[in-house]
Design an enzyme around this catalytic site. Sequence first.
Site, PDB file in Angstrom:
ATOM      1  CE1 TYR A 174      28.514  -5.592  -9.704  1.00 49.32           C
ATOM      2  CE2 TYR A 174      29.175  -3.349  -9.208  1.00 49.32           C
ATOM      3  CZ  TYR A 174      29.248  -4.694  -8.944  1.00 49.32           C
ATOM      4  OH  TYR A 174      30.050  -5.146  -7.926  1.00 49.32           O
TER       5      TYR A 174
ATOM      6  CB  SER B 113      21.729  -1.289   7.568  1.00 49.36           C
ATOM      7  OG  SER B 113      20.451  -1.907   7.618  1.00 49.36           O
TER       8      SER B 113
END
Length: 335
Positions: A58, A216
Amino acid sequence: MTIATRKLGTSGPEVSAIGLGAMGMSDLYGPADDAESIATLHAAVDAGLSLIDTADFYGSGANELLIARALKERRREDVVLSVKFGSRRTPDGGFQPVPYDVSPAAVKDRLAYSLRRLNTDYVDIYRPARLNPDIPVEETVGALAEMQAAGFIRHIGLSEVGADTVRRAAAVAPISDVQIEYSLLSRGPEASVIPTLRELGIGLTAYGVLSRGLLSGHWTATRHLSAGDFRAHSPRFQGENLQANLRLVEALGRVAERLGATTGQIAIAWVAAQGQDIVPLVGARRRERLAESLAATGLVLDADALAEIEAAVPAGSAAGERYAAPLMATLDSER
């Protein structure tokens, strides 16, 4: 608010009932804001969220360094660090083509760098992000077991693996948990992976519980995605697929409104309600989104609510695959 805890399998650690996935703080979801990310990490730990998930790739290591900066001001024993390895990057920020490097030598080499970047003596859970079909899972898990015996990792995890692979791995060493995408829009693990995990006493950490933001309640069809945002190439965010998926989200939003919660909170609570052996990971990058997600841990969904949610977003109703075809081909869990 007190966050409850759950145990990751019979051999794994006790962790908060919700975890924080830190990928988006450094990579793949557009521009990063280190100051806000560190503030969010602090807020998470201070609220009692103990499970933090990252990977050495990442941000090409930047995410581990970010977490280390944040945890310098917190007690190491209050955090359960889950780290993935295996994917390889290029100097321009791209990803090298598969196969993933999960050889025994890579296990030890990548772990050495993660320990240094995270400024810690041990990783709580260490796992290959994906498998390499040319490297038997037994060899990878065997090397992980050596690192566990040496004290450099506490628990062995897996990611995106199918039921047969789970059995082979568990025959070599105890597996704490399998990390896999699981949400109202991604129900694949229910067929064979989850039953196998329960048979073997292995936990599940569910990532993508908000389907990269689709669930979301904050997503719109006109949202602009930057060049560095991988969702710009994700099938579920394209054209008619996106329109169809947003209709599902609208239906879920109506249920959430009747239940006095946000759409995202209902999506998180649904995953948590599928079993005490499941820990949802949320990818909150800002404190306000973290606060919204944490509030989901206080939601109790009764049978009527679960049935209503299921009717709004039935299994198999998602439009488009969760990854583009080349990435789907790398998933042992999809074979």
